[in-house]
Design a protein around this motif. Sequence first.
Motif, PDB file in Angstrom:
ATOM      1  N   MET A  53     -30.971  58.162   8.930  1.00 35.95           N
ATOM      2  CA  MET A  53     -30.237  56.917   8.710  1.00 35.95           C
ATOM      3  C   MET A  53     -31.073  55.735   9.179  1.00 35.95           C
ATOM      4  N   ASP A  54     -31.769  55.883  10.285  1.00 34.10           N
ATOM      5  CA  ASP A  54     -32.615  54.803  10.763  1.00 34.10           C
ATOM      6  C   ASP A  54     -33.735  54.529   9.761  1.00 34.10           C
ATOM      7  N   LYS A  55     -34.330  55.576   9.232  1.00 34.07           N
ATOM      8  CA  LYS A  55     -35.416  55.414   8.263  1.00 34.07           C
ATOM      9  C   LYS A  55     -34.915  54.724   7.003  1.00 34.07           C
ATOM     10  N   LYS A  56     -33.717  55.085   6.578  1.00 36.18           N
ATOM     11  CA  LYS A  56     -33.146  54.446   5.384  1.00 36.18           C
ATOM     12  C   LYS A  56     -32.894  52.963   5.635  1.00 36.18           C
ATOM     13  N   ALA A  57     -32.386  52.645   6.817  1.00 38.85           N
ATOM     14  CA  ALA A  57     -32.103  51.244   7.151  1.00 38.85           C
ATOM     15  C   ALA A  57     -33.397  50.439   7.228  1.00 38.85           C
ATOM     16  N   ILE A  58     -34.444  51.045   7.793  1.00 43.25           N
ATOM     17  CA  ILE A  58     -35.741  50.366   7.890  1.00 43.25           C
ATOM     18  C   ILE A  58     -36.308  50.136   6.496  1.00 43.25           C
ATOM     19  N   SER A  59     -36.243  51.165   5.643  1.00 46.89           N
ATOM     20  CA  SER A  59     -36.760  51.037   4.284  1.00 46.89           C
ATOM     21  C   SER A  59     -36.018  49.948   3.519  1.00 46.89           C
ATOM     22  N   LYS A  60     -34.702  49.903   3.679  1.00 47.52           N
ATOM     23  CA  LYS A  60     -33.889  48.885   3.008  1.00 47.52           C
ATOM     24  C   LYS A  60     -34.265  47.494   3.503  1.00 47.52           C
ATOM     25  N   ALA A  61     -34.442  47.347   4.819  1.00 46.00           N
ATOM     26  CA  ALA A  61     -34.805  46.049   5.384  1.00 46.00           C
ATOM     27  C   ALA A  61     -36.162  45.593   4.848  1.00 46.00           C
ATOM     28  N   CYS A  62     -37.107  46.526   4.747  1.00 51.47           N
ATOM     29  CA  CYS A  62     -38.432  46.179   4.234  1.00 51.47           C
ATOM     30  C   CYS A  62     -38.371  45.800   2.755  1.00 51.47           C
ATOM     31  N   SER A  63     -37.554  46.511   1.993  1.00 50.37           N
ATOM     32  CA  SER A  63     -37.392  46.168   0.577  1.00 50.37           C
ATOM     33  C   SER A  63     -36.771  44.788   0.423  1.00 50.37           C
ATOM     34  N   ASP A  64     -35.768  44.493   1.249  1.00 50.81           N
ATOM     35  CA  ASP A  64     -35.127  43.180   1.186  1.00 50.81           C
ATOM     36  C   ASP A  64     -36.127  42.072   1.521  1.00 50.81           C
ATOM     37  N   GLN A  65     -36.971  42.324   2.511  1.00 52.33           N
ATOM     38  CA  GLN A  65     -37.978  41.321   2.884  1.00 52.33           C
ATOM     39  C   GLN A  65     -39.003  41.136   1.767  1.00 52.33           C
ATOM     40  N   ALA A  66     -39.395  42.245   1.134  1.00 51.92           N
ATOM     41  CA  ALA A  66     -40.346  42.154   0.017  1.00 51.92           C
ATOM     42  C   ALA A  66     -39.727  41.389  -1.144  1.00 51.92           C
TER      43      ALA A  66
END
Length: 76
Positions: free
Chosen positions: A39-52
């Motif tokens: 879940m942490d990895k998914k949240a990090i990936s989502k945050a990075c995608s949003d920033q991109a």
Amino acid sequence: MMTKSTVVAAIVFSLAIGAGSAVAQNPPPAADQAAAGTMDKKAISKACSDQANAKNLHGKERKKFRAKCKREGGKM
């Protein structure tokens, strides 16, 4: 005097009791911890995608940004 079958039964019974108490004392399975990590990895990936997305990055630039962002835990 005890027969062989009685001795074997006593040994099996004592091992079963010992194994039961050993199982009861074990920590929670690693699957629960892995699920929390996922879940942490998914949240990090989502945050990075949003920033991109916010930076309007595409292609190789986006891929490089996301890789670096995920290494830093989503904080860029």
